[in-house]
Structure formats: C-alpha cells, structure tokens
Write a protein that holds these residues in place. Sequence first.
Motif, PDB file in Angstrom:
ATOM      1  N   TYR A  52       0.860  -1.187   0.000  1.00 23.60           N
ATOM      2  CA  TYR A  52       0.000   0.000   0.000  1.00 23.60           C
ATOM      3  C   TYR A  52       0.892   1.232   0.000  1.00 23.60           C
ATOM      4  N   TYR A  64      -0.439   7.836  -2.468  1.00 27.59           N
ATOM      5  CA  TYR A  64      -0.223   8.326  -3.826  1.00 27.59           C
ATOM      6  C   TYR A  64      -0.835   9.711  -3.973  1.00 27.59           C
ATOM      7  N   LYS A 100      -3.401   3.661  -1.982  1.00 25.12           N
ATOM      8  CA  LYS A 100      -3.682   2.739  -3.086  1.00 25.12           C
ATOM      9  C   LYS A 100      -2.931   1.435  -2.878  1.00 25.12           C
ATOM     10  N   GLU A 101      -3.584   0.362  -3.272  1.00 25.49           N
ATOM     11  CA  GLU A 101      -2.923  -0.933  -3.291  1.00 25.49           C
ATOM     12  C   GLU A 101      -2.084  -1.009  -4.563  1.00 25.49           C
ATOM     13  N   LEU A 146       1.069   0.354 -10.504  1.00 26.87           N
ATOM     14  CA  LEU A 146      -0.011   1.138  -9.926  1.00 26.87           C
ATOM     15  C   LEU A 146      -0.676   1.927 -11.033  1.00 26.87           C
ATOM     16  N   TYR A 147      -1.984   1.906 -11.087  1.00 31.47           N
ATOM     17  CA  TYR A 147      -2.736   2.604 -12.141  1.00 31.47           C
ATOM     18  C   TYR A 147      -2.269   2.164 -13.533  1.00 31.47           C
TER      19      TYR A 147
END
Length: 81
Positions: free
Chosen positions: A13, A16, A28-29, A46-47
């Motif tokens: 985690y 962000y 965010k994970e 991420l994303y």
Amino acid sequence: MDRQQPKAGDTVYVIYRNPHTANVAVIKEAEVVQHPEDENDVALFLYETYHELLPDDAVFSSYEEAEQLYNELFNHNQYEG
C-alpha cells in the motif's frame, strides 16, 4: 517497509499524490513486480503503470499502516469545533 523487503509478487500500500491536483492524496494498493527494464530490481505497478521504487517511497505492508501515516500527514491541520 524496508526498501530491501518488497519482492516481486508482494502486494503493498502506498500514499499516492494525484500529480494533477497537489492537495489530493489517496492510499492505493500496488503490486511489486519485476522492473521492466532492470532484471535486478523491482517496481511498483499502480494505475496500470510501472513506477520506480525509490528509497524514500512510503511503502506499507498493510492498509492500516498506510492509513496511520496518511492521517498524521493529512489530518493534522483539522481541528474540532
């Protein structure tokens, strides 16, 4: 989480910050994955994007750990009343 600890396959985690809105941050994970350009390193996914995992990144093994720091950083200016 120590910079040396995250290994490919770990779920972590991160706090962000939205790069387009400086005062917006979320927990965010992210997945730790093999770095796409350096087989001896890992990156955060991420994303739908790879992010270099830097020594000063705040990476947590649990949501609760991330939430504790998030509250310290972003809720310290709130006061009751």
